[in-house]
Scaffold this motif. Structure first.
Motif, mmCIF file in Angstrom:
data_model
loop_
_atom_site.group_PDB
_atom_site.id
_atom_site.type_symbol
_atom_site.label_atom_id
_atom_site.label_comp_id
_atom_site.label_asym_id
_atom_site.label_seq_id
_atom_site.Cartn_x
_atom_site.Cartn_y
_atom_site.Cartn_z
ATOM 1 N N UNK A 222 0.881 -1.244 0.083
ATOM 2 C CA UNK A 222 -0.043 -0.138 0.144
ATOM 3 C C UNK A 222 0.962 1.125 -0.098
ATOM 4 N N UNK A 223 2.062 1.100 0.089
ATOM 5 C CA UNK A 223 2.885 2.593 0.222
ATOM 6 C C UNK A 223 3.216 2.724 -1.290
ATOM 7 N N UNK A 224 3.635 1.731 -2.150
ATOM 8 C CA UNK A 224 3.851 2.485 -3.649
ATOM 9 C C UNK A 224 2.386 2.717 -4.181
ATOM 10 N N UNK A 225 1.303 2.048 -3.547
ATOM 11 C CA UNK A 225 -0.127 2.403 -4.071
ATOM 12 C C UNK A 225 -0.406 3.851 -3.704
ATOM 13 N N UNK A 226 0.318 4.705 -2.810
ATOM 14 C CA UNK A 226 -0.199 6.079 -2.668
ATOM 15 C C UNK A 226 -0.353 6.555 -4.069
ATOM 16 N N UNK A 227 0.644 6.240 -4.898
ATOM 17 C CA UNK A 227 0.740 6.762 -6.322
ATOM 18 C C UNK A 227 -0.859 7.103 -6.765
ATOM 19 N N UNK A 228 -1.482 6.144 -6.845
ATOM 20 C CA UNK A 228 -3.007 5.917 -7.238
ATOM 21 C C UNK A 228 -4.028 6.235 -6.130
#
Lengths: 191, 210
Positions: free
Chosen positions: B100-106
């Protein structure tokens, strides 16, 4: 890893929406009618499979050899965003009928975390081969479609039900999704 | 709009989670405990604040046609910075929050604020807006995390006040949906009561006048 196991696991046991919480926004947003949920599923399947294939190749043949894995997030989101644009342009030219059906959903997909999530998971610790990664993406898209279609069917029925005033609308949709997730937990023993 | 209003609207009135239903994936996915919810909230606040600052500063240079891709690249770079920082200083939290950290982008809230607010307003207003929205998001995640932790494992912020395990279902996936559904229902109920009361008062004032 066994292809069959990947498919079953991605569709039922670790369902992308109901167990992993990816793609909840479109799951809530476009699930009021069964028909729109099919359109969304078609668009997601299309983009997810192509995006995972491309990002898998980029990760293994560009990022890893050059030791720049930390660029993963930026590169992947750019690939997905441009792919969505490309798919939109190609579809418009090649198959106007399909574009009519999927067109309005395509721009929404860039910010659908399911697509980026699956692309990242496919190059993650599971250590897939290219074929396995593609199958994994397709199976996850099917899982997304299954959850979305089931939920849309439930919501269509719910329109006729007599719901307490405070629960009507969004709250009852979340509770229904919770019960659906509970039902999917029943698959947990399979794998 | 006054400065205070810009800051406070994101916390309650336009709360990203409870009212606008934005960025639901991390809301449901990371709130298995209050501390995880708080961690995810602060991580999102960090990216939102820096992205609002950056976009407010470059808003006059970026051509209108390519603004969305530019915003996405800005946000993605900030998320990469956050990833590296968290790997270095909070490796435990980084491992728990995982994907969920990289998914902050979306996270649609961040792009939404960039497009709807920071690209049109001054630097100070954008900072206030980001702080308000980010705090509202953090608050929502912490509340949902605390509710799920209390019901699911009988503790809050890892402080155990009950023997045994509690209702495990609230820590598992279905509990996220159920918890959020009931919290929104309660908030709707409070809001309706308030509106009904205001209406009643207005009627009373009118009758007194007559």
């Amino acid at each position: 890893m066994d292809i069959f196991l990947i498919v079953i696991s991605a569709i039922f046991v670790n369902n992308i929406v109901l167990a992993k919480f990816l793609g909840v926004c479109p799951f809530m947003g476009v699930s009021t009618k069964l028909e729109t949920s099919f359109g969304m599923t078609g668009a997601v399947t299309f983009v997810m499979v192509i995006a995972t294939t491309v990002t898998f190749l980029i990760q293994n043949y560009i990022l890893v050899p050059f030791g720049i894995e930390f660029m993963q997030t930026i590169i992947f989101i750019l690939v997905i965003a441009s792919l969505v644009q490309l798919v939109e342009i190609v579809l418009k030219k090649v198959s106007p009928a399909l574009y009519q059906a999927l067109g309005i959903f395509l721009p929404l997909i860039t910010t659908n975390c399911a697509v980026l999530g699956v692309a990242i998971l496919a190059v993650g610790p599971a250590d897939f081969s290219l074929i396995e990664a593609v199958v994994y993406a397709a199976a996850n898209a099917v899982g997304f479609g299954l959850a979305l279609a089931t939920f849309a069917g439930l919501r269509e029925h719910m329109e006729l039900a007599n719901i307490p005033k405070g629960m009507a609308g969004i709250p009852i949709a979340f509770v229904t999704a919770g019960l659906l997730a509970l039902a999917f937990m029943g698959f947990a023993g399979i794998a | 709009m006054s400065k205070i209003k810009i800051f406070s609207k994101g916390i309650l009135k336009e709360n990203a989670v409870f009212v606008m239903l934005l960025g639901l994936c991390p809301v449901l996915g990371t709130t298995t405990s209050a501390i995880n919810g708080l961690g995810m909230g602060v991580a999102t606040l960090f990216v939102l604040l820096l992205s609002n600052i950056t976009i407010s500063l470059i808003k006059n240079i970026v051509p209108d046609m390519v603004r969305i891709p530019v915003f996405i690249v800005v946000i993605a770079s900030l998320v990469t910075v956050l990833q590296l920082l968290m790997q270095a200083y909070t490796p435990g939290l980084y491992a728990t929050l995982g994907l969920f950290i990289p998914l902050i982008v979306v996270n649609c809230m961040i792009l939404g604020r960039a497009e709807a607010f920071a690209s049109k307003n001054s630097l100070v207003d954008s900072i206030l807006d980001a702080l308000g929205m980010g705090l509202g998001f953090t608050l929502a995640l912490t509340i949902l995390g605390a509710v799920r932790e209390v019901l699911g494992s009988g503790s809050v912020f890892d402080f155990k006040f009950m023997d045994g395990d509690g209702m495990l279902v609230f820590v598992l996936a279905p509990g996220g949906f159920l918890g959020l559904g009931f919290i929104i229902a309660i908030l709707n109920w409070i809001k309706r009561n308030k509106e009904a009361k205001a209406k009643l008062q207005a009627v009373e004032i009118n009758t007194k006048k007559k």
